[in-house]
Enzyme design. Sequence first.
Site, PDB file in Angstrom:
ATOM      1  N   LYS A  13      66.339  61.324  71.249  1.00 53.68           N
ATOM      2  CA  LYS A  13      67.079  60.440  70.340  1.00 53.68           C
ATOM      3  C   LYS A  13      67.659  61.214  69.158  1.00 53.68           C
ATOM      4  O   LYS A  13      68.808  61.029  68.793  1.00 53.68           O
ATOM      5  CB  LYS A  13      66.173  59.334  69.779  1.00 53.68           C
ATOM      6  CG  LYS A  13      65.645  58.365  70.799  1.00 53.68           C
ATOM      7  CD  LYS A  13      64.943  57.188  70.124  1.00 53.68           C
ATOM      8  CE  LYS A  13      63.714  57.555  69.331  1.00 53.68           C
ATOM      9  NZ  LYS A  13      62.599  58.112  70.122  1.00 53.68           N
ATOM     10  N   ARG A  88      60.866  49.686  66.111  1.00 52.78           N
ATOM     11  CA  ARG A  88      59.921  50.151  67.116  1.00 52.78           C
ATOM     12  C   ARG A  88      58.987  49.044  67.558  1.00 52.78           C
ATOM     13  O   ARG A  88      58.133  49.278  68.406  1.00 52.78           O
ATOM     14  CB  ARG A  88      59.082  51.272  66.511  1.00 52.78           C
ATOM     15  CG  ARG A  88      59.445  52.659  67.041  1.00 52.78           C
ATOM     16  CD  ARG A  88      58.605  53.621  66.262  1.00 52.78           C
ATOM     17  NE  ARG A  88      58.382  54.883  66.851  1.00 52.78           N
ATOM     18  CZ  ARG A  88      58.967  56.009  66.426  1.00 52.78           C
ATOM     19  NH1 ARG A  88      59.888  55.969  65.507  1.00 52.78           N
ATOM     20  NH2 ARG A  88      58.629  57.150  66.951  1.00 52.78           N
ATOM     21  N   ARG A 123      59.433  71.449  71.639  1.00 50.87           N
ATOM     22  CA  ARG A 123      60.252  70.941  70.545  1.00 50.87           C
ATOM     23  C   ARG A 123      59.926  71.647  69.233  1.00 50.87           C
ATOM     24  O   ARG A 123      58.769  71.900  68.916  1.00 50.87           O
ATOM     25  CB  ARG A 123      60.001  69.443  70.408  1.00 50.87           C
ATOM     26  CG  ARG A 123      60.770  68.805  69.291  1.00 50.87           C
ATOM     27  CD  ARG A 123      61.036  67.379  69.600  1.00 50.87           C
ATOM     28  NE  ARG A 123      59.908  66.517  69.271  1.00 50.87           N
ATOM     29  CZ  ARG A 123      60.013  65.196  69.289  1.00 50.87           C
ATOM     30  NH1 ARG A 123      61.147  64.624  69.636  1.00 50.87           N
ATOM     31  NH2 ARG A 123      58.965  64.453  68.991  1.00 50.87           N
ATOM     32  N   ARG A 156      55.959  70.008  65.091  1.00 45.18           N
ATOM     33  CA  ARG A 156      55.370  68.846  64.431  1.00 45.18           C
ATOM     34  C   ARG A 156      53.919  68.679  64.865  1.00 45.18           C
ATOM     35  O   ARG A 156      53.597  68.867  66.023  1.00 45.18           O
ATOM     36  CB  ARG A 156      56.144  67.578  64.810  1.00 45.18           C
ATOM     37  CG  ARG A 156      57.400  67.421  64.033  1.00 45.18           C
ATOM     38  CD  ARG A 156      58.284  66.342  64.616  1.00 45.18           C
ATOM     39  NE  ARG A 156      57.577  65.098  64.948  1.00 45.18           N
ATOM     40  CZ  ARG A 156      58.208  63.988  65.322  1.00 45.18           C
ATOM     41  NH1 ARG A 156      59.525  63.974  65.408  1.00 45.18           N
ATOM     42  NH2 ARG A 156      57.530  62.910  65.618  1.00 45.18           N
ATOM     43  N   ARG A 167      51.177  58.561  71.685  1.00 47.35           N
ATOM     44  CA  ARG A 167      52.485  58.032  71.257  1.00 47.35           C
ATOM     45  C   ARG A 167      53.222  57.388  72.424  1.00 47.35           C
ATOM     46  O   ARG A 167      53.936  56.399  72.247  1.00 47.35           O
ATOM     47  CB  ARG A 167      53.322  59.156  70.631  1.00 47.35           C
ATOM     48  CG  ARG A 167      52.777  59.582  69.261  1.00 47.35           C
ATOM     49  CD  ARG A 167      53.366  60.882  68.785  1.00 47.35           C
ATOM     50  NE  ARG A 167      54.770  60.782  68.493  1.00 47.35           N
ATOM     51  CZ  ARG A 167      55.600  61.830  68.501  1.00 47.35           C
ATOM     52  NH1 ARG A 167      55.151  63.021  68.789  1.00 47.35           N
ATOM     53  NH2 ARG A 167      56.856  61.661  68.215  1.00 47.35           N
TER      54      ARG A 167
END
Length: 212
Positions: A13, A88, A123, A156, A167
Amino acid sequence: MNLILLGAPGAGKGTQAEAIAEQFHIPTISTGNIIREALKSGTELGLKAKSYMDSGALVPDEVVIDIIKERLAKEDCQNGFILDGFPRTIPQAEALDRMGVRIDRVVDIEVADEVIAERVSGRRVCGACGASYHLSYKKPQVEDVCDKCGSTLVQRKDDHPDTVKERLQVYHAQTEPLKSYYEAAGKLRIVEGQERVKDTTALVFKALEDLV
Ligand code: AMP
């Protein structure tokens, strides 16, 4: 053009939001980035959000709804915006509706959970401006350095494999129902995430074609 990007954590996203923002000159509003910023500067909001975020849980609705209300009131949102990571939950979407915020399109980027787990491990994000990168799919020009602002790239904390599992569960239970919510409103377009970022971007732009 008022847009929402939906999709699991790691579906891309953030990267797609950057491409849309550049093409249409509208700001991206990422609640995750706003919360991380607050955490870094040690504000009350940051302190409130920290334990939720670190465990992979969602921050309470009231907290993020207040963040969005304040952010959408800013001048730069007048000609449109991209919401990345908000709403969300159904109550968050209902709050947006109650605020009278018009949404033109919701683009859902679909990526299988197994692919997400692999992607998230590679990431990296810029510790200063929040731009996102990937060790295989979207490398920075200089290793570990942000192309945009020159700061160091970091992983992260909530991209740790165990937290990612949590998650994803949270996504399926609390966020995925938004697909039906926006489908019923005639706003949903589904894009299958592709291996190459630019192929996904082409599909995302196609899903916005009639709005331009
Ligand atoms: P993100 O960068 O969008 O993956 O968000 C990182 C974390 O911030 C999430 O796992 C949540 O803990 C929190 N967060 C961000 N946006 C929201 C939201 N709309 N509702 C609740 N929690 C959020």
